[in-house]
Design a protein around this motif. Sequence first.
Motif, mmCIF file in Angstrom:
data_model
loop_
_atom_site.group_PDB
_atom_site.id
_atom_site.type_symbol
_atom_site.label_atom_id
_atom_site.label_comp_id
_atom_site.label_asym_id
_atom_site.label_seq_id
_atom_site.Cartn_x
_atom_site.Cartn_y
_atom_site.Cartn_z
ATOM 1 N N SER A 2 0.829 -1.204 0.000
ATOM 2 C CA SER A 2 0.000 0.000 0.000
ATOM 3 C C SER A 2 0.863 1.253 0.000
ATOM 4 O O SER A 2 0.523 2.256 -0.617
ATOM 5 N N SER A 20 -13.874 6.812 3.074
ATOM 6 C CA SER A 20 -12.768 6.656 2.123
ATOM 7 C C SER A 20 -11.582 5.897 2.713
ATOM 8 O O SER A 20 -10.611 5.630 1.999
ATOM 9 N N GLN A 21 -11.625 5.581 3.988
ATOM 10 C CA GLN A 21 -10.515 4.889 4.637
ATOM 11 C C GLN A 21 -10.555 3.405 4.263
ATOM 12 O O GLN A 21 -11.577 2.750 4.446
ATOM 13 N N PRO A 22 -9.450 2.881 3.742
ATOM 14 C CA PRO A 22 -9.450 1.475 3.319
ATOM 15 C C PRO A 22 -9.599 0.521 4.507
ATOM 16 O O PRO A 22 -8.987 0.719 5.556
ATOM 17 N N TRP A 24 -9.829 -3.701 5.658
ATOM 18 C CA TRP A 24 -9.534 -5.081 5.288
ATOM 19 C C TRP A 24 -9.766 -5.973 6.495
ATOM 20 O O TRP A 24 -9.429 -5.609 7.629
ATOM 21 N N ARG A 34 -8.299 -0.843 9.591
ATOM 22 C CA ARG A 34 -8.769 0.364 8.898
ATOM 23 C C ARG A 34 -7.586 1.309 8.748
ATOM 24 O O ARG A 34 -6.911 1.638 9.721
#
Length: 123
Positions: A2, A20-22, A24, A34
């Motif tokens: 990333s 908008s925070q990725p 997983w 996050r």
Amino acid sequence: MSRLLAEVEADPQQFIPRASQPVWTDPETGFHRRGVSPPASGYMTEMVEGTLPPGAVIAYQAPPVAGLEHHLWMLSGRLDLTLDGTRHALSAGDTLRYRLTGGSRFHCPGPDAAHYVIAITRP
């Protein structure tokens, strides 16, 4: 990975809304991650919010980059973090600062999930 992708951004976002925070989630452990302030060109620090379910363990043989500076702040629950063979028992409100040079192991002993924030700075 990333961080490498972020380096190609010409003009990284300054304001990062929650949507908008990725995010997983590891399907094996249930670990939820996050990217509160994800890697970006021109910035040396990123912030990650983590939630580790009770009983879950995540272990890393070595850091992705030796010498990464971490500041881990426990929001709730308990976390046993082992760094280079030394175990640190963390509870809500505790902070652990360290430079990541070797293996690490995150274990949530329960009974509740371990919820924390890590600020990570490149050396």
